[in-house]
Design a protein around this motif. Structure first.
Motif, PDB file in Angstrom:
ATOM      1  N   ILE A   1       0.832  -1.202   0.000  1.00  0.00           N
ATOM      2  CA  ILE A   1       0.000   0.000   0.000  1.00  0.00           C
ATOM      3  C   ILE A   1       0.866   1.252   0.000  1.00  0.00           C
ATOM      4  O   ILE A   1       0.569   2.231  -0.699  1.00  0.00           O
ATOM      5  N   ILE A   2       1.946   1.237   0.768  1.00  0.00           N
ATOM      6  CA  ILE A   2       2.877   2.368   0.770  1.00  0.00           C
ATOM      7  C   ILE A   2       3.396   2.606  -0.640  1.00  0.00           C
ATOM      8  O   ILE A   2       3.448   3.744  -1.130  1.00  0.00           O
ATOM      9  N   GLU A   3       3.792   1.533  -1.308  1.00  0.00           N
ATOM     10  CA  GLU A   3       4.325   1.639  -2.670  1.00  0.00           C
ATOM     11  C   GLU A   3       3.303   2.271  -3.616  1.00  0.00           C
ATOM     12  O   GLU A   3       3.639   3.158  -4.413  1.00  0.00           O
ATOM     13  N   THR A   4       2.062   1.837  -3.529  1.00  0.00           N
ATOM     14  CA  THR A   4       1.021   2.345  -4.412  1.00  0.00           C
ATOM     15  C   THR A   4       0.715   3.815  -4.139  1.00  0.00           C
ATOM     16  O   THR A   4       0.533   4.613  -5.071  1.00  0.00           O
ATOM     17  N   MET A   5       0.658   4.190  -2.859  1.00  0.00           N
ATOM     18  CA  MET A   5       0.402   5.596  -2.514  1.00  0.00           C
ATOM     19  C   MET A   5       1.515   6.500  -3.012  1.00  0.00           C
ATOM     20  O   MET A   5       1.268   7.586  -3.548  1.00  0.00           O
TER      21      MET A   5
END
Length: 378
Positions: free
Chosen positions: A44-48
């Motif tokens: 999720i961090i990567e996508t954000m």
């Protein structure tokens, strides 16, 4: 979709960020911390980060977006502003909504359903250690989190500038003679030893940097007159008696009082504003103002500072010994000389280009140390 990114730096920093937040939240739970955020998974961090980075390079009516994303469900926020329909987390959506959420303190709330991330609304209230991603300028992103006491500047975890990633080094607080200001900015041990009064110096540093005119703030021991030996006299804007508004506010400190917080912010911004005047601003370590626009002189009988230790509290930013003239311009050289002559003082130097350096005396190395901290102030 979650985990589908095209920005290489997002993949590099995601797992490091997850580990940091997991560690902090676990430590807070062990001492019965409440109001704690959910640990953000690396995917999720990567996508954000991916969505925010590409949004930062777009423009809406000639302006690049400046916004803040926070990973939390609406129920973890107080009085959230919720959209009737969820918005897709994409660079196009972030660019469009950016102008409406660029004021400080407003976060776009991001959560997930299955493999998809969405924006559910906006909030000013987030839990402790909540993952926050700031878009500061085109190509510049900052991962940070709220302090556990909820007051003052957020703690930076990593800074991404294009393809460059700076991960704040948690071990920097363990270096010998680590300045209290740096210790406070890093904030990693704030759960047990956080001294809230140090936050004033952090806020002064942030405010100094924000006026973008550059400046020097000299912090000297209360009651000492030795610093005057390193200042050219007469001092053009000497203050007498010492101006004590900030010191008096600290004596009635109440972090929960919103009126007190507003008064503190105004007093800090006023103090930092003096540093925009050519010359140095001088305060005591109890935040009393002695004067501004001061010219720094080499102390009578003292030798010119010839070398110093230069560090940056990021992974890979180890200490190097260098000549003061190579660390910056005239302000940096003057500040280094002041600390060389007044070893119980510190000097904070803001450059017009955004660089920020703390100068202090290292008793271990018997020389001036310069800690470049602009990556912590974004």
């Amino acid at each position: 979709m979650i985990g589908k990114s095209t920005y290489k730096a997002a993949r590099e920093v995601a797992q490091v960020a997850e580990d940091h937040f997991a560690s902090q939240i676990k430590a807070a739970k062990e001492i019965n911390g409440t109001n704690l955020a959910t640990v953000p998974p690396a995917s999720i961090i990567e996508t954000m980060i991916d969505a925010a980075f590409w949004a930062s390079l777009r423009r809406e009516e000639g302006h690049s977006p400046r916004l803040s994303l926070a990973f939390l469900p609406p129920e973890q926020s107080e009085q959230p502003l919720m959209f009737e329909h969820h918005l897709t987390l994409s660079s196009a959506v972030l660019t469009k909504i950016g102008p409406g959420v660029e004021r400080p303190g407003i976060h776009l709330g991001v959560w997930y359903e299955g493999d998809y991330l969405h924006i559910w609304g906006m909030t000013r209230s987030i839990p402790d250690f909540c993952f926050v991603l700031d878009v500061s300028e085109p190509g510049l992103l900052v991962i940070k989190h709220r302090r556990q006491d909820g007051f003052g500047k957020f703690v930076n975890v990593a800074v991404l500038t294009g393809d460059q990633v700076k991960i704040v080094d948690e071990q920097s607080v363990n270096i010998p003679d680590c300045p209290d200001l740096l210790y406070s900015l890093l904030g990693f041990n704030s759960l047990t030893v956080w001294n809230k009064s140090l936050n004033v110096m952090v806020q002064l540093a942030v405010s100094m940097r924000s006026h973008q005119k550059g400046g020097i703030l000299l912090v000297v021991p209360t009651g000492s007159e030795a610093w005057r030996e390193s200042i050219r006299h007469p001092m053009r804007y000497a203050v007498g008696p010492a101006y004590s508004e900030l010191a008096e506010l600290m004596l009635r400190q109440d972090d929960k009082d919103l009126h007190w917080q507003d008064e503190m912010k105004r007093a800090i911004d006023a103090m930092a504003g003096f540093t925009a005047v050519d010359g140095a601003t001088i305060i005591s370590d109890k935040y009393e103002l002695y004067g501004f626009g001061a010219k720094i002189d080499r102390k009578l009988g003292s030798k010119p500072v010839e070398k110093l230790i230069l560090t940056e509290p990021v992974i890979g930013g180890g200490a190097t010994i260098d000549q003061p003239a190579l660390t910056g311009g005239t302000r940096h050289l003057s500040a280094a000389q002041f600390v060389h002559d007044q070893r119980d003082a510190i000097a904070m130097v803001a450059s017009q280009d955004g660089r920020f350096t703390i100068f202090s005396w290292s008793t271990c190395e018997n020389m001036v140390q310069a800690n470049r901290i602009d990556s912590l102030l974004l």
